[in-house]
Write a protein that holds these residues in place. Structure first.
Motif, PDB file in Angstrom:
ATOM      1  N   GLY A  55     -27.387  -1.463 -19.305  1.00  0.00           N
ATOM      2  CA  GLY A  55     -26.870  -2.402 -18.312  1.00  0.00           C
ATOM      3  C   GLY A  55     -27.897  -3.437 -17.962  1.00  0.00           C
ATOM      4  N   TYR A  65     -22.092   2.195  -3.364  1.00  0.00           N
ATOM      5  CA  TYR A  65     -22.643   3.487  -3.731  1.00  0.00           C
ATOM      6  C   TYR A  65     -23.575   3.342  -4.936  1.00  0.00           C
ATOM      7  N   TYR A 112     -25.853   5.913  -7.717  1.00  0.00           N
ATOM      8  CA  TYR A 112     -25.787   7.272  -8.229  1.00  0.00           C
ATOM      9  C   TYR A 112     -26.977   7.593  -9.133  1.00  0.00           C
ATOM     10  N   LEU A 140     -21.796   1.376  -8.374  1.00  0.00           N
ATOM     11  CA  LEU A 140     -20.365   1.164  -8.459  1.00  0.00           C
ATOM     12  C   LEU A 140     -20.078  -0.301  -8.172  1.00  0.00           C
ATOM     13  N   SER A 164     -14.322  -3.777  -9.110  1.00  0.00           N
ATOM     14  CA  SER A 164     -13.565  -3.223 -10.237  1.00  0.00           C
ATOM     15  C   SER A 164     -13.639  -1.704 -10.304  1.00  0.00           C
ATOM     16  N   TYR A 165     -14.415  -1.089  -9.420  1.00  0.00           N
ATOM     17  CA  TYR A 165     -14.625   0.359  -9.426  1.00  0.00           C
ATOM     18  C   TYR A 165     -15.223   0.855 -10.742  1.00  0.00           C
ATOM     19  N   LYS A 166     -15.947   0.012 -11.427  1.00  0.00           N
ATOM     20  CA  LYS A 166     -16.607   0.423 -12.655  1.00  0.00           C
ATOM     21  C   LYS A 166     -18.014   0.888 -12.338  1.00  0.00           C
ATOM     22  N   LEU A 167     -18.435   1.927 -13.044  1.00  0.00           N
ATOM     23  CA  LEU A 167     -19.803   2.394 -12.931  1.00  0.00           C
ATOM     24  C   LEU A 167     -20.665   1.639 -13.930  1.00  0.00           C
ATOM     25  N   PHE A 193     -24.370   1.377 -15.585  1.00  0.00           N
ATOM     26  CA  PHE A 193     -25.512   2.256 -15.771  1.00  0.00           C
ATOM     27  C   PHE A 193     -26.787   1.503 -16.117  1.00  0.00           C
ATOM     28  N   GLY A 194     -27.900   2.088 -15.715  1.00  0.00           N
ATOM     29  CA  GLY A 194     -29.193   1.644 -16.194  1.00  0.00           C
ATOM     30  C   GLY A 194     -29.416   2.169 -17.598  1.00  0.00           C
ATOM     31  N   PHE A 201     -12.160   5.890 -17.997  1.00  0.00           N
ATOM     32  CA  PHE A 201     -13.071   4.928 -18.592  1.00  0.00           C
ATOM     33  C   PHE A 201     -13.628   5.476 -19.898  1.00  0.00           C
ATOM     34  N   TYR A 246     -16.748   5.056 -22.656  1.00  0.00           N
ATOM     35  CA  TYR A 246     -18.090   4.526 -22.862  1.00  0.00           C
ATOM     36  C   TYR A 246     -18.545   4.835 -24.283  1.00  0.00           C
ATOM     37  N   TYR A 295     -16.005  10.304  -9.890  1.00  0.00           N
ATOM     38  CA  TYR A 295     -16.087  10.136 -11.336  1.00  0.00           C
ATOM     39  C   TYR A 295     -16.631  11.400 -11.991  1.00  0.00           C
TER      40      TYR A 295
END
Lengths: 111, 120
Positions: A1, A31, A33, A92, A96-99, A101-102, B34, B36, B109
């Protein structure tokens, strides 16, 4: 990301504390995580923190959030060999409620 | 807690064939799932958002005709890699969120255990 960055690798001795750092750019995230991924497996949620919190502690895990600097960290106390894994921070994207990530930090715990 | 089952865990296929990967929510209903993709030693790249009863939403750069997503029920989403080639070899992971507000974490999730696809 591209908007979540982590250092790629961390090596610690068993029994020491581990600190994994993460920086992000999207200040609107509600949020944030921390996930753990063991080899060949999916992701396991470790903990999360709400954006109006500065700190959250859960047993050996401590999450610190600095909203001003957009910096998130995960501290693992008394690190064990079983903690060796890849750790991902994620936020989050509220619209779009998409996670998102790093890049993940590979933690190696030496005996 | 919420459980997401992903099958198969590992698949090897010949170049030019198609492969279907299933993602099931076992004890909850998921309007949204989703998909990935994870390259070795790299982060998870969101491919698409699977919506029950409607077309999937693909991220920029992901070929919808290459990666077919079907979300026919509230507990099952499938990803089909069509005419697979060696460059499609990767680790594919799905995640699901309960339709209602359940689970211990916000939006709940839960991730599947992943599918290792190798195209030879």
């Amino acid at each position: 990301g591209e908007d979540v960055e982590q250092s790629l690798f961390l090596s610690v001795r068993e029994g020491d504390s581990s600190v994994i750092n993460c920086t992000y750019t999207d200040s609107s995230s509600t949020y944030l995580y921390w996930y753990k991924q063991e080899p060949g497996a999916g992701l396991q949620l470790l903990t999360y923190i709400f954006s109006n919190m500065d700190m959250k502690q859960d047993q050996r895990l401590t999450v610190l959030l600095n909203k001003k600097d957009k910096h998130l960290s995960l501290r693992i106390a008394d690190t064990q060999t079983g903690d060796s894994a890849i750790y991902f921070c994620a936020h989050l994207r509220d619209s779009s409620y998409k996670l998102i990530f790093g890049s993940g930090t590979r933690l190696l715990v030496r005996p | 807690g919420a459980v997401v089952s992903q099958h198969p865990s590992r698949v090897i296929c010949k170049s030019g064939t198609s492969v279907k990967i299933e993602c099931r929510s076992l004890d909850f209903q998921a309007t949204t799932m989703f998909w990935y993709r994870q390259f070795p030693k790299q982060s998870l790249m969101l491919m698409a958002t699977s919506n029950e009863g409607s077309k999937a939403t693909y991220e920029q750069g992901v070929e919808k005709d290459k990666f077919l997503i079907n979300h026919a029920s509230l507990t099952l989403s499938t990803l089909t890699v069509t005419s697979a080639h060696p460059e499609d070899s990767s680790f594919y992971i799905c995640s699901a969120s309960p339709t209602s507000s359940q689970g211990e974490d916000p939006y709940g999730y839960t991730f599947g255990s992943g599918t290792r696809l190798t195209v030879v």
